[in-house]
Scaffold this motif. Structure first.
Motif, PDB file in Angstrom:
ATOM      1  N   ALA A   1      62.648   7.725  26.103  1.00 12.99           N
ATOM      2  CA  ALA A   1      63.699   7.880  27.630  1.00 12.99           C
ATOM      3  C   ALA A   1      65.134   6.574  27.575  1.00 12.99           C
ATOM      4  CB  ALA A   1      62.187   7.379  28.260  1.00 12.99           C
ATOM      5  N   ALA A   2      64.770   7.285  28.556  1.00 14.01           N
ATOM      6  CA  ALA A   2      66.325   5.986  28.795  1.00 14.01           C
ATOM      7  C   ALA A   2      66.588   5.666  30.835  1.00 14.01           C
ATOM      8  CB  ALA A   2      67.443   6.726  28.220  1.00 14.01           C
ATOM      9  N   LEU A   3      66.432   4.879  30.989  1.00 11.20           N
ATOM     10  CA  LEU A   3      66.597   4.358  31.949  1.00 11.20           C
ATOM     11  C   LEU A   3      68.620   4.131  32.751  1.00 11.20           C
ATOM     12  CD1 LEU A   3      66.849   1.664  33.744  1.00 11.20           C
ATOM     13  CD2 LEU A   3      64.135   1.824  33.348  1.00 11.20           C
ATOM     14  N   PHE A   4      70.029   4.334  33.498  1.00 12.17           N
ATOM     15  CA  PHE A   4      70.255   3.567  34.010  1.00 12.17           C
ATOM     16  C   PHE A   4      71.518   4.213  35.540  1.00 12.17           C
ATOM     17  CE2 PHE A   4      70.972   8.099  32.132  1.00 12.17           C
ATOM     18  CZ  PHE A   4      71.757   8.806  33.302  1.00 12.17           C
ATOM     19  N   ASN A   5      71.929   3.572  35.757  1.00 13.97           N
ATOM     20  CA  ASN A   5      72.551   3.460  36.960  1.00 13.97           C
ATOM     21  C   ASN A   5      73.355   4.535  36.851  1.00 13.97           C
ATOM     22  OD1 ASN A   5      74.297   1.400  35.266  1.00 13.97           O
ATOM     23  ND2 ASN A   5      74.830   0.387  37.110  1.00 13.97           N
ATOM     24  N   ALA A   6      73.569   5.428  38.285  1.00 11.13           N
ATOM     25  CA  ALA A   6      73.945   6.954  38.187  1.00 11.13           C
ATOM     26  C   ALA A   6      75.601   6.499  38.043  1.00 11.13           C
ATOM     27  CB  ALA A   6      73.328   7.918  38.598  1.00 11.13           C
ATOM     28  N   SER A   7      76.225   5.313  38.828  1.00 10.08           N
ATOM     29  CA  SER A   7      77.234   5.593  39.718  1.00 10.08           C
ATOM     30  C   SER A   7      78.061   4.646  39.554  1.00 10.08           C
ATOM     31  CB  SER A   7      77.176   6.092  41.620  1.00 10.08           C
ATOM     32  OG  SER A   7      76.496   5.241  41.955  1.00 10.08           O
TER      33      SER A   7
ATOM     34  N   SER B   1      80.229   7.689  32.347  1.00  8.07           N
ATOM     35  CA  SER B   1      80.995   7.376  33.805  1.00  8.07           C
ATOM     36  C   SER B   1      81.652   8.897  33.319  1.00  8.07           C
ATOM     37  CB  SER B   1      82.230   6.742  33.670  1.00  8.07           C
ATOM     38  OG  SER B   1      83.350   7.425  32.228  1.00  8.07           O
ATOM     39  N   ARG B   2      80.986  10.139  32.629  1.00  3.92           N
ATOM     40  CA  ARG B   2      81.863  11.251  32.721  1.00  3.92           C
ATOM     41  C   ARG B   2      80.944  12.473  32.262  1.00  3.92           C
ATOM     42  NH1 ARG B   2      85.534  11.851  27.496  1.00  3.92           N
ATOM     43  NH2 ARG B   2      84.234   9.977  26.806  1.00  3.92           N
ATOM     44  N   ASN B   3      78.950  12.083  32.803  1.00  6.78           N
ATOM     45  CA  ASN B   3      77.912  12.375  32.859  1.00  6.78           C
ATOM     46  C   ASN B   3      77.833  13.663  33.146  1.00  6.78           C
ATOM     47  OD1 ASN B   3      75.052  12.955  31.563  1.00  6.78           O
ATOM     48  ND2 ASN B   3      74.560  10.988  31.377  1.00  6.78           N
ATOM     49  N   ILE B   4      78.191  14.363  33.172  1.00  3.88           N
ATOM     50  CA  ILE B   4      77.592  16.114  33.924  1.00  3.88           C
ATOM     51  C   ILE B   4      76.229  15.619  34.213  1.00  3.88           C
ATOM     52  CG2 ILE B   4      79.815  16.824  34.328  1.00  3.88           C
ATOM     53  CD1 ILE B   4      78.315  19.108  32.247  1.00  3.88           C
ATOM     54  N   ARG B   5      75.147  16.280  33.232  1.00  5.78           N
ATOM     55  CA  ARG B   5      73.860  15.675  32.911  1.00  5.78           C
ATOM     56  C   ARG B   5      73.369  15.269  34.768  1.00  5.78           C
ATOM     57  NH1 ARG B   5      72.204  13.909  27.864  1.00  5.78           N
ATOM     58  NH2 ARG B   5      69.808  15.161  28.556  1.00  5.78           N
ATOM     59  N   ALA B   6      73.990  13.394  34.083  1.00  9.02           N
ATOM     60  CA  ALA B   6      73.060  13.281  35.598  1.00  9.02           C
ATOM     61  C   ALA B   6      73.742  13.152  36.715  1.00  9.02           C
ATOM     62  CB  ALA B   6      73.667  11.192  35.557  1.00  9.02           C
ATOM     63  N   ALA B   7      75.320  13.880  37.174  1.00 12.62           N
ATOM     64  CA  ALA B   7      75.695  14.101  38.355  1.00 12.62           C
ATOM     65  C   ALA B   7      74.584  15.267  38.535  1.00 12.62           C
ATOM     66  CB  ALA B   7      76.867  14.492  37.972  1.00 12.62           C
ATOM     67  N   LYS B   8      74.351  16.042  38.139  1.00 11.41           N
ATOM     68  CA  LYS B   8      73.751  17.093  38.327  1.00 11.41           C
ATOM     69  C   LYS B   8      72.785  17.147  39.192  1.00 11.41           C
ATOM     70  CE  LYS B   8      74.345  21.512  37.847  1.00 11.41           C
ATOM     71  NZ  LYS B   8      74.813  22.368  38.880  1.00 11.41           N
TER      72      LYS B   8
END
Length: 222
Positions: A37-43, A69-76
């Motif tokens: 598992a991971a955590l990160f700031n999305a924007s 910065s190109r993570n469409i998974r997180a963007a979704k």
């Protein structure tokens, strides 16, 4: 159930002891029968992230090659604004997995399939995404795994808020100490740090909005 209580203890301990977040991530993955598992700031452009040691290969690729910065998974996940963990398999197709760069260049070569993730929104910082990853050979995320993670989510959100507020209180205490000592803190603090303090103070007073500073990620020890 006892195992769940142990994980909840870890989550709230991590709100005060940031080093414990790694144990929280490992426990989340174990409970969901996942790889890590991971955590990160999305924007944020600062690309802060924390992950299980088992995800070192994925983390190195995501951070080293600029995929956050190109993570469409997180963007979704962010567009859904859903208060729970979402199963990627419900929003990405097999064709997406076979054609989209995030899958063909990152996930697929490393053996990862569809995972599950949730976004935590706080008034003082960028959204925080918790992601749980599973190797494709172990099959898809199960409903039971997502249900387990959903039990943890409100506690993850509370701990995130506590981490953020504790960091804010540390800054206030430091400023007060400088004033008591007779130091003009306005001159002592760097220009960038003063700007960050100003933004943070306004967000806590009025309830948020805009581009927040990275104080929440510091609460995670990043």
């Amino acid at each position: 159930m006892n195992e769940t209580f142990k994980v909840l203890d870890l989550i709230y301990e991590a709100a005060f002891v940031p080093e414990q977040w790694n144990k929280v991530l490992d426990a989340m993955a174990h409970g969901a029968d996942a790889h890590g598992a991971a955590l990160f700031n999305a924007s944020s452009t600062s690309m802060h992230a924390l992950s299980s040691a088992s995800l070192d290969d994925l983390s190195a690729k995501m951070l080293g090659e600029g995929w956050l910065s190109r993570n469409i998974r997180a963007a979704k996940v962010l567009t859904l604004e859903y208060d729970g963990f979402v199963d990627e398999a419900e929003f990405f197709t097999q064709e997406d997995y076979d054609t989209l760069p995030i899958f063909t260049e990152v996930m697929k070569p490393l053996g990862y399939g569809f995972g599950t993730a949730t976004a935590i929104f706080t008034p003082s910082s960028d959204p925080i995404v918790f992601a749980v990853e599973k190797k494709k050979v172990k099959g898809p995320m199960t409903a039971a795994a997502i249900s387990y993670l959903d039990q943890l989510r409100p506690h993850l959100a509370r701990a995130a808020m506590m981490s953020s507020r504790l960091e804010f209180e540390k800054v206030n205490a430091a400023m007060e100490a400088l004033q008591i000592s007779g130091v003009d803190f306005r001159q002592e603090l760097t220009r960038d740090f003063r700007r960050e303090l100003t933004r943070l103070s306004g967000m806590f007073r009025f309830g948020g909005g805009g581009q927040g500073p990275a104080f929440l990620l510091r609460g995670f020890g990043l």
